[in-house]
Design an enzyme around this catalytic site. Structure first.
Site, PDB file in Angstrom:
ATOM      1  N   GLN A 183      55.817  26.591  35.152  1.00 11.76           N
ATOM      2  CA  GLN A 183      54.794  26.324  34.475  1.00 11.76           C
ATOM      3  C   GLN A 183      54.919  26.057  32.272  1.00 11.76           C
ATOM      4  OE1 GLN A 183      51.902  29.967  34.485  1.00 11.76           O
ATOM      5  NE2 GLN A 183      51.490  29.693  36.808  1.00 11.76           N
ATOM      6  N   HIS A 252      52.869  31.642  32.786  1.00 13.25           N
ATOM      7  CA  HIS A 252      52.632  32.252  32.356  1.00 13.25           C
ATOM      8  C   HIS A 252      52.959  32.104  30.575  1.00 13.25           C
ATOM      9  CE1 HIS A 252      50.781  35.089  35.854  1.00 13.25           C
ATOM     10  NE2 HIS A 252      50.500  33.676  36.067  1.00 13.25           N
ATOM     11  N   GLU A 344      38.651  35.365  33.208  1.00 12.19           N
ATOM     12  CA  GLU A 344      38.122  35.653  32.543  1.00 12.19           C
ATOM     13  C   GLU A 344      37.399  34.672  31.252  1.00 12.19           C
ATOM     14  OE1 GLU A 344      39.127  40.517  33.260  1.00 12.19           O
ATOM     15  OE2 GLU A 344      39.853  39.359  31.268  1.00 12.19           O
ATOM     16  N   TYR A 354      42.594  44.237  26.148  1.00 16.21           N
ATOM     17  CA  TYR A 354      41.395  43.785  27.211  1.00 16.21           C
ATOM     18  C   TYR A 354      42.097  43.801  28.579  1.00 16.21           C
ATOM     19  CZ  TYR A 354      39.278  41.485  23.236  1.00 16.21           C
ATOM     20  OH  TYR A 354      38.707  41.002  22.839  1.00 16.21           O
ATOM     21  N   TYR A 365      48.143  37.270  44.442  1.00 15.25           N
ATOM     22  CA  TYR A 365      47.983  36.071  45.318  1.00 15.25           C
ATOM     23  C   TYR A 365      48.086  36.172  46.989  1.00 15.25           C
ATOM     24  CZ  TYR A 365      47.136  33.490  41.346  1.00 15.25           C
ATOM     25  OH  TYR A 365      46.956  32.689  39.592  1.00 15.25           O
TER      26      TYR A 365
END
Length: 471
Positions: A183, A252, A344, A354, A365
């Site tokens: 990513q 990520h 979120e 958080y 997944y």
């Protein structure tokens, strides 16, 4: 008492096909349902010996006395419901709750036709508007920044910084080498608030510092530079993680940039290393704050704690994909890409936790559970979450005049859902969520343009488009 986490609002209108990436109704949790639940509640939750799990009234009745977890563990023999407390773990029961939410929304969408524009006009949120293509021929664009000369800077994940003006598209030469891995790539571009005076342009990207244990490793890096005659010059490193803290995975990287009062805020995702997110000595899974020249503020919440990474502003953040400051209150809001379920919207406040991965509204997944916990002491609740996920991405507060009724609303892009959401925020609450647009492609970024129009960066053939109101 709320049993199911379905956020219906206008989501029921969305095409089912775009959720295929979220693996709705598949995986280990599906096997678990077939093994223990389908004989009574039906293969597709339609009911049989037991009640239909698609019937909201069933959940309303259960919610009067207990929550989903306790109900499934204890059962209710008067209603023919056996207890599964010994057969299922708490996380497994939570994964079944998410599964029921997924399938229920899937069923509600079946047979609903996609809304198409009439004579090229879309209608949503009180306006008629057209969608106009602004920049084409882009390869996986990620973000956009508007130049004072009317041009636009656009990042492409492969590493190119593109410049578009008056129908022409060029490449800025000499930009830093990126580690295009999974990513990762060239992610964010942003202008310094005083760009007219100093000319600084900031880039955030995945960067590899080398190898650790024979594996190439990397992390998010932030630099600034200037552009002169199509060349990137004067580069300065603003933030870089030491080699020993870099990670080999391609997952990520997070990364959006927000300037405020001389500070720069940005996020780094968990990089696929969940246990590190709650570790204040590690930079991943955090929102960071630095001075816009890279210096570390002395009043950061953990700057004085021995062993803590000094730039950390918040922690417990899985994969920040959007970050923006409210134009009136100055409060910083974040969109966080969840696992399967649990996307979120968070209000980012210094020093707060958080929750990832201790609490979440999603599961893996593969359909295996992460945890049964959706809340815990000392951990913040999201201001809004989506289960199933929309694959939430870039966000932006609208500050233009072309759509006056949208002023200061938060616009949120969805990748898998191919949606644009409009969130109305009052103080620190999300009071409504409306889908403005869907089906144009994966919405990677959202930006309020200086011309008053709303711009979308799409990971599809149209590249960059804008919404223009029509009387």
């Amino acid at each position: 008492m709320k049993i199911r986490s379905i956020l219906l609002l206008s989501l029921f209108c969305v095409r089912f096909e775009v959720f295929s990436q979220n693996r709705i109704g598949t995986g280990k949790v599906h096997e678990l349902y077939e093994q223990l639940c389908a004989s009574c509640h039906g293969a597709e939750l339609e009911g049989g010996l037991g009640n239909s799990l698609l019937d909201q009234s069933t959940w309303n009745e259960v919610g009067k006395t207990t929550n989903f977890l306790d109900y499934v563990k204890a059962g209710n023999l008067d209603k023919g419901m056996p207890g599964f407390g010994e057969a299922l773990s708490d996380p497994q029961i939570r994964s079944l709750e998410i599964y029921i939410d997924e399938v229920a929304q899937q069923k509600e969408r079946e047979g609903i036709a996609e809304e198409l524009p009439v004579d090229g006009l879309y209608q949503a949120a009180g306006y008629n508007f057209k969608v106009e293509t602004v920049v084409e021929d882009l390869e996986l664009p990620w973000s956009i920044a508007f130049m004072p000369d009317g041009g636009k800077l656009i990042t492409e994940r492969a590493g190119q910084l593109r410049y578009s003006k008056d129908g022409t598209l060029s490449t800025i030469e000499g930009t830093p080498e990126v580690w295009q891995h999974g990513q990762g790539g060239l992610l964010e571009v942003a202008l310094h608030p005083d760009f007219d005076q100093n000319g600084w342009i900031y880039l955030a990207f995945s960067h590899s510092g080398g190898k650790e244990k024979k594996k190439k490793v990397g992390m998010t890096k932030v630099v600034r530079g200037r552009v002169s005659r199509g060349q990137w010059i004067d580069e300065e490193t603003i933030f870089e993680v030491p080699l020993e803290m870099q990670i080999p995975t391609g997952a990520h990287f997070g990364t959006r940039l927000v300037f405020q009062d001389g500070y720069l805020f940005f996020g780094i995702g968990d990089r696929g290393r969940q246990p590190m997110v709650q570790d204040l000595s590690r930079p991943n899974g955090k929102i960071h704050r630095i001075h816009d020249d890279g210096r570390i503020p002395e009043d950061n919440p953990f700057a004085d704690e021995a062993g803590s990474y000094p730039t950390v502003w918040t922690y417990g953040n899985r994969n920040p994909q959007g970050l923006d400051a409210h134009p009136v209150t100055g409060m910083i809001w974040e969109s966080e890409h969840g696992p399967r379920g649990g996307d979120e919207i968070n209000l980012i406040e210094p020093g707060k936790n958080y929750g990832w991965p201790v609490i979440t509204y999603g599961m893996n997944y593969s359909g295996t559970p992460i945890t049964e916990k959706t809340e815990a002491p000392g951990m913040e609740q999201p201001k809004l979450y989506w289960t199933p996920s929309i694959a939430v991405c870039g966000i932006d507060f609208y500050e233009g005049d072309a759509f006056p009724e949208w002023k200061n609303n938060l616009f949120v892009g969805g990748l898998a859902s191919e949606e644009l959401h409009r969130l109305v925020i009052e103080e620190d609450r999300v009071v409504s969520d409306e889908i403005v647009l869907r089906g144009l492609g994966r919405v990677r970024d959202v930006a309020s343009g200086p011309d008053g129009f709303l711009y979308l960066v799409l990971n599809g053939p149209d590249g960059v488009v804008r919404l223009r109101p029509v009387e």
